[in-house]
Every structure is written in C-alpha cells, then in structure tokens.
Design an enzyme around this catalytic site. Structure first.
Site, PDB file in Angstrom:
ATOM      1  CB  SER A 263      -0.929  -0.044   1.226  1.00 20.76           C
ATOM      2  OG  SER A 263      -1.752   1.095   1.292  1.00 20.76           O
TER       3      SER A 263
ATOM      4  CE1 TYR B 291      -0.095   5.258  -5.530  1.00 22.58           C
ATOM      5  CE2 TYR B 291      -0.062   6.382  -3.408  1.00 22.58           C
ATOM      6  CZ  TYR B 291       0.422   5.402  -4.263  1.00 22.58           C
ATOM      7  OH  TYR B 291       1.429   4.565  -3.835  1.00 22.58           O
TER       8      TYR B 291
ATOM      9  CE  LYS C 100      -0.736   2.041  -3.517  1.00 21.09           C
ATOM     10  NZ  LYS C 100      -0.291   0.673  -3.905  1.00 21.09           N
TER      11      LYS C 100
END
Length: 287
Positions: A142, A156, A160
C-alpha cells in the site's frame, strides 16, 4: 505460516520492472529463491536486472493484471514451473497527481483497475493454492497514503484506501488457513515513482488549483532526494515474510511513520469531539 527452510521459497511478485519491486526480485534471486515476476514488459525487467544476477530461478511474465484470465494463466505457469507457491506480493501500481475535479472517469477506472481489481484478480488466482496447502503469505504493498490523504493525491489515495480495507478483511478471512497477510506502507522511497515514467498526470487541468500545479513541480523536483532506500525497503519486506513476525501493518520510513502518527492523532481528536453526540442517534436502551 512457517517459511520454508528446506527448499527455496516460491514468490509471485507483481510490478517488478522498476522501483521497490525490482529490488525485491533482485534480492530474492540472490537469496536463491524462485520468483515469478509479473510486469508490463518482461524485456525491461530482464534488462534492469542485468547480467550480474542469476535468473535461472526467475519466471518473467508479461501480464496485464486487469485481465483475470491472464492472471490465472500466470499463476498456473508459476506452479507448473516451480511446483507450488509460498508468497504473493501485490506491488504493481503508479502515482497520479491531480485535483478531484480534474480527474476524468477514464483515469479513475484505470487507476482502480490496477490498484484494486488487479489485486483482486491475483488473490482469486492464488488463494486457492495457499488455502489448499494451509500455508502462505500475502504482502499487499500500500502506502502511507492508504492511511491518510493529502490534496492532489485523491485518486491514488482512493485506490490505496481500498487496498487497506481489502487487506484487513482478507487477513481475518484466511488466518485459519495458516495464511499471513502484511500491509506494507512505505513513505517516499528513492525509486523512479516520482518521475514522469511512473507519475501520471491528468489529461486536462484547470487554473483554479495552482497549489496542485506547484505540488506536481515540487514532487518532480524531489526525485533523487527521497528519504527511503529501496534496497533497505526490500530487505525489510523479505525479513518480515521470512521471520513471520510483525504486526499487520509494516510501516517503512520515518516520513511514513510521521504521517501515520498525525492521522491517528487527528482521528482520536475527532472521536473525542464526537463522543457525547454520537449516541444521540441510538434507539433508547430498554429500561
């Protein structure tokens, strides 16, 4: 999971042609382990490894992780070549820096297809193998931005954050099968993640977010000055798997630890501030 000591371990690693994934493959091969390494270009992976690395235990696979059938075939080739599977590392991904308003539908789907759907494809293909043998280790790479978010990194972070939730549930689901799960949360590592080869930018921008444009420039300038050493990062991940010891989350980098600590403190302050009002929506307790 008891990490195999009587034979080379068998690793399936995604996103291996550069960055942390490349260092991971290099060190695993130097250990004498067997590695199935997926990448968008096996030629680039082999070129990056160079002539100084013994690749006799490497299975380089060009795989589109968004293609479920292709992932299943890659896992089948891995077990056929090496006779089994011990460790799965979901490392593939890329950065994306833009304001929420600037992020197109296509860009959202492309990111989530890699960072969420791609991981799910790998898990569906590998978990039956690990579950049947009642041992294994899944490492999901991650980011500290899977715990906290900052302006410009919304897409993004969305990917994650999803990976973190998936991994937490997965860890509980597979524990009884002897399968360990580790979530790796790196900070900024000195890879090419912040180069224009790995950092995607929006197709269209708006002048209303000058701070985001400045952030893009600052991040591109940061390349080569990040705190994290990818060689040490790969070593830490391997050590976590080999020893089988450590918490669910493996925080890598002092910057990552600082960001995560600030998020925990902010969340605790939020909980404290709502402790008295949260019960107001409950049904009255029975007398």
């Amino acid at each position: 999971m008891a990490f195999p000591t009587y034979r080379p371990a068998i690793w399936f690693v995604t996103g291996t042609s550069r960055g942390l994934g490349l260092d991971l493959v290099r060190q695993l091969l130097e250990r004498g382990d067997s590695v199935a390494a997926t990448t968008r270009s096996s030629e680039r992976l082999l070129a990056a490894l160079g002539d100084g690395v013994d690749t006799s235990r490497l299975l380089a696979l060009t795989v589109d992780l968004r293609d479920e059938a292709a992932v299943k075939q890659a896992v089948h080739e891995t077990t056929e070549r090496f006779g089994g599977l011990d460790v799965v590392v979901n490392n593939a991904g890329y950065g994306f820096l833009a304001a929420v308003e600037e992020t197109s539908d296509r860009e959202v789907r492309d990111m989530l297809d890699v960072q969420v759907v791609g991981v799910w494809n790998v898990l569906r293909a590998t978990l039956p193998v690990l579950r049947e043998q009642r041992s294994g280790h899944v490492v999901n790479v991650s980011s500290v931005l899977g715990l906290t978010s900052v302006p410009g990194w919304a897409l993004y972070c969305a990917g994650k954050f999803a990976l973190e939730g998936l991994s937490e549930a997965l860890a509980a689901e597979v524990a009884d099968f002897g399968i360990n799960v580790t979530i790796v949360e790196p900070g900024y590592f000195r890879t090419d993640f912040l180069t224009q080869d790995s950092l995607a930018l929006p197709a269209d921008t708006t002048p209303h977010y000058p701070g985001i444009r400045e952030m893009v420039d600052n991040h591109l300038d940061l390349q080569g000055n990040q705190l994290g050493d990818p060689v040490k990062g790969a070593e830490a991940i391997i050590n976590r798997v080999v020893t089988g010891e450590g918490p669910l989350r493996q925080v890598l980098g002092s910057d990552s630890h600082a960001y995560a600590t600030a998020k925990v403190q902010a969340l605790q302050a939020n909980l404290d501030a709502t402790a008295d009002t949260a019960p107001a929506t409950d049904f009255p307790t029975a007398a």
